[in-house]
Write a protein that holds these residues in place. Structure first.
Motif, PDB file in Angstrom:
ATOM      1  N   GLY A  23       0.812  -1.217   0.000  1.00  0.00           N
ATOM      2  CA  GLY A  23       0.000   0.000   0.000  1.00  0.00           C
ATOM      3  C   GLY A  23       0.841   1.260   0.000  1.00  0.00           C
ATOM      4  N   GLN A  24       1.995   1.215   0.669  1.00  0.00           N
ATOM      5  CA  GLN A  24       2.878   2.374   0.746  1.00  0.00           C
ATOM      6  C   GLN A  24       4.215   2.040   0.102  1.00  0.00           C
ATOM      7  OE1 GLN A  24       4.110   3.563   4.685  1.00  0.00           O
ATOM      8  NE2 GLN A  24       4.361   5.703   4.090  1.00  0.00           N
ATOM      9  N   CYS A  25       4.711   2.958  -0.721  1.00  0.00           N
ATOM     10  CA  CYS A  25       5.996   2.751  -1.375  1.00  0.00           C
ATOM     11  C   CYS A  25       7.115   2.829  -0.345  1.00  0.00           C
ATOM     12  CB  CYS A  25       6.199   3.794  -2.479  1.00  0.00           C
ATOM     13  SG  CYS A  25       7.850   3.763  -3.226  1.00  0.00           S
ATOM     14  N   ALA A  26       8.000   1.848  -0.372  1.00  0.00           N
ATOM     15  CA  ALA A  26       9.127   1.848   0.564  1.00  0.00           C
ATOM     16  C   ALA A  26      10.206   2.836   0.160  1.00  0.00           C
ATOM     17  CB  ALA A  26       9.727   0.436   0.642  1.00  0.00           C
ATOM     18  N   GLY A  27      10.162   3.339  -1.067  1.00  0.00           N
ATOM     19  CA  GLY A  27      11.176   4.279  -1.530  1.00  0.00           C
ATOM     20  C   GLY A  27      10.892   5.715  -1.173  1.00  0.00           C
ATOM     21  N   CYS A  28       9.658   6.188  -1.457  1.00  0.00           N
ATOM     22  CA  CYS A  28       9.313   7.595  -1.204  1.00  0.00           C
ATOM     23  C   CYS A  28       8.220   7.776  -0.169  1.00  0.00           C
ATOM     24  CB  CYS A  28       8.898   8.272  -2.515  1.00  0.00           C
ATOM     25  SG  CYS A  28       7.403   7.573  -3.262  1.00  0.00           S
ATOM     26  N   GLY A  29       7.567   6.697   0.252  1.00  0.00           N
ATOM     27  CA  GLY A  29       6.540   6.810   1.283  1.00  0.00           C
ATOM     28  C   GLY A  29       5.162   7.171   0.773  1.00  0.00           C
ATOM     29  N   ALA A  30       4.980   7.266  -0.558  1.00  0.00           N
ATOM     30  CA  ALA A  30       3.673   7.613  -1.113  1.00  0.00           C
ATOM     31  C   ALA A  30       2.722   6.421  -1.017  1.00  0.00           C
ATOM     32  CB  ALA A  30       3.819   8.066  -2.564  1.00  0.00           C
ATOM     33  N   TRP A  31       1.434   6.732  -0.896  1.00  0.00           N
ATOM     34  CA  TRP A  31       0.430   5.679  -0.752  1.00  0.00           C
ATOM     35  C   TRP A  31      -0.253   5.408  -2.089  1.00  0.00           C
ATOM     36  CZ3 TRP A  31      -0.441   2.767   3.562  1.00  0.00           C
ATOM     37  CH2 TRP A  31       0.156   3.212   4.748  1.00  0.00           C
ATOM     38  N   ASN A  32      -0.585   4.138  -2.315  1.00  0.00           N
ATOM     39  CA  ASN A  32      -1.367   3.685  -3.477  1.00  0.00           C
ATOM     40  C   ASN A  32      -0.729   4.115  -4.797  1.00  0.00           C
ATOM     41  OD1 ASN A  32      -3.337   2.545  -1.755  1.00  0.00           O
ATOM     42  ND2 ASN A  32      -4.370   4.532  -1.579  1.00  0.00           N
ATOM     43  N   THR A  33       0.582   3.976  -4.901  1.00  0.00           N
ATOM     44  CA  THR A  33       1.289   4.330  -6.137  1.00  0.00           C
ATOM     45  C   THR A  33       1.983   3.134  -6.771  1.00  0.00           C
ATOM     46  OG1 THR A  33       3.263   4.942  -4.847  1.00  0.00           O
ATOM     47  CG2 THR A  33       1.696   6.702  -5.380  1.00  0.00           C
TER      48      THR A  33
END
Length: 454
Positions: A23-33
């Motif tokens: 659900g959350q990108c481990a690289g930038c912290g954005a959700w649903n991307t």
């Protein structure tokens, strides 16, 4: 045997790859991307052929840069932002909100250079007839402007290598795709690879290229870091769609200053240059109203005057509201804390609103003093003289710290009719020979500046 493809999940914001969906990108912290894509593993190093091209290098003193050429568009605000014109072989990314004027300014560049250069305009969003209709409105009639409605990046680059135009425009990169990649147009992989292919073509043939990039919901360029690292220059259109003024800002520029801005006004005939941004930003001021203060900031190489408006009212909620338009929200809270602690003016039970007129965004610390004076003026309901201007950085101890380019700020204020300039006392010796019709008042701390509001 062809390599077996596998499914990976790629972040549409930063390009981070993961073997499973999260659900959350481990690289930038954005959700649903995280989007599902097919990936073909690359060949190993041992399987590459041995006849690899040998790289060469030149001594820096042996490289001749005398033939460097810039194409001057004649649009002074654009040339200023670009650093003096369009550099041969440069790749420029132009981004902004939908409908803000990206395609319009590209056609205006065609209008300015249509008699000098052979221009290729590639659109993946509009047909040739639609581009013709917009060109007629702006006045582009040159025979050297070629229009192509195509989305295949490889076909476009091949056409560029065959025809060798002097200037290429891609509108937009999110519609371009490479057929060999399985992902859809606009994905992070397609955007990255298409931009890379256009970059190599532009560098090999020394053809300057403009690329239009859309923004996402957060206001960032779609695939921001991927594209910004590849291109030479990043230009960003700012401004509200319901206002006629547009600000073109250079975020990255390898051939000029990164702080330059160009000011335009949208009209029926396209974007018109605003030669005097300070006068434009100060137009429509109302006299004898509390909460307004004029400041001067440096944008690139020129000073620009802007109006700061502060409104302080009694709160109707348990927690007071803080709102800032065109100014950093955290910086506003910091200045309010300094006013409470050092001056004794309490905003804890009051709503505070701050607005920068004209769609400008003030990031320079020199605007701190004007922000504080506008808030105090709004709190006391005492107007600040219309012919006063203030600039200076406010420290946590309430001191007013010096700023750069003092003489340029004072001269700009005097040129527009201001008679009193409130500035850091340490900057008086940097003022030089100030115009005779403007009075300089140096202040050491915030209390001395606030005492001037009577």
């Amino acid at each position: 045997m062809a390599p077996k493809s596998k499914t990976v999940y790629v972040c549409s914001e930063c390009g981070y790859e993961s073997m499973k969906w999260t659900g959350q990108c481990a690289g930038c912290g954005a959700w649903n991307t995280m989007n599902e894509e097919l990936s073909v593993p690359s060949k190993s190093v041992t399987s590459l052929p041995r006849n690899i091209h040998t790289a060469t290098a030149k001594s820096l003193k042996d490289i001749n840069a005398d033939d460097e050429c810039r194409f001057v568009t004649g649009i002074r605000e654009l040339d200023r932002v670009l650093g003096g014109g369009i550099v041969k072989g440069s790749v420029t990314l132009l981004s902004g909100d939908p409908g803000i004027g990206k395609s319009t300014i590209l056609l205006q560049i065609c209008n300015a250079l249509q008699n000098q250069l052979k221009i290729l305009y590639v659109s993946g969003e509009e047909s040739a007839v639609q581009i013709k209709l917009r060109a007629n409105r702006i006045g582009v009639t040159g025979d050297q402007v070629t229009v192509m409605s195509e989305t295949d990046t490889q076909a476009i680059c091949e056409y560029i290598r065959i025809t060798k135009p002097d200037l290429v425009m891609i509108d937009s990169i999110q519609t371009m795709q490479i057929s060999e990649l399985s992902s859809s147009a606009g994905s992070i992989v397609q955007v990255r690879e298409s931009t890379n292919l256009l970059l190599h073509t532009a560098k090999d043939l020394e053809i300057p290229t403009f690329i239009v990039g859309h923004v996402n919901k957060g206001g960032d360029i779609a695939g921001p870091k991927v594209m910004e690292h590849i291109v030479d220059t990043v230009l960003y259109f700012e401004g509200e769609r319901n206002q006629s003024y547009r600000i073109l800002r250079a975020i990255k520029n390898r051939f000029g200053s990164t702080n330059e801005i160009g000011v335009f006004e949208m009209s029926e005939r396209g974007l018109n240059e605003v030669e005097n941004p300070s006068a434009m930003l100060l137009s429509g001021r109302i006299s004898n109203v509390s909460g307004g203060c004029i400041t001067c900031v440096i944008e690139g190489t020129r000073p620009i005057l802007s109006e700061v408006q502060g409104l302080v009212t009694t709160t109707g909620f348990g927690n007071p509201r803080r709102m800032a338009t065109g100014f950093d929200y955290n910086r506003l809270n910091l200045l309010l804390a300094v006013l409470e602690k050092r001056i004794g003016l309490y905003f804890s039970n009051l709503d505070a609103y701050l607005n920068i007129v004209g769609g400008m965004r003030l990031d320079e610390p020199a605007a701190d003093l004007a922000v504080c004076m506008s808030l105090v003026s709004g709190l006391r309901d005492i107007p600040i003289d219309d012919h006063w201007i203030a600039f200076g950085e406010v420290g946590l101890s309430g001191e007013i710290r010096s700023v750069s380019r003092v003489s340029a700020r004072i001269n700009e204020a005097a040129r527009l009719g201001f008679t009193t300039c409130i500035l850091p006392k340490s900057c008086l010796r940097q003022a030089g020979e100030a115009p005779a019709d403007i009075e300089l008042i140096g202040v050491r701390n915030l209390r001395e500046a606030i005492d001037l509001i009577k």
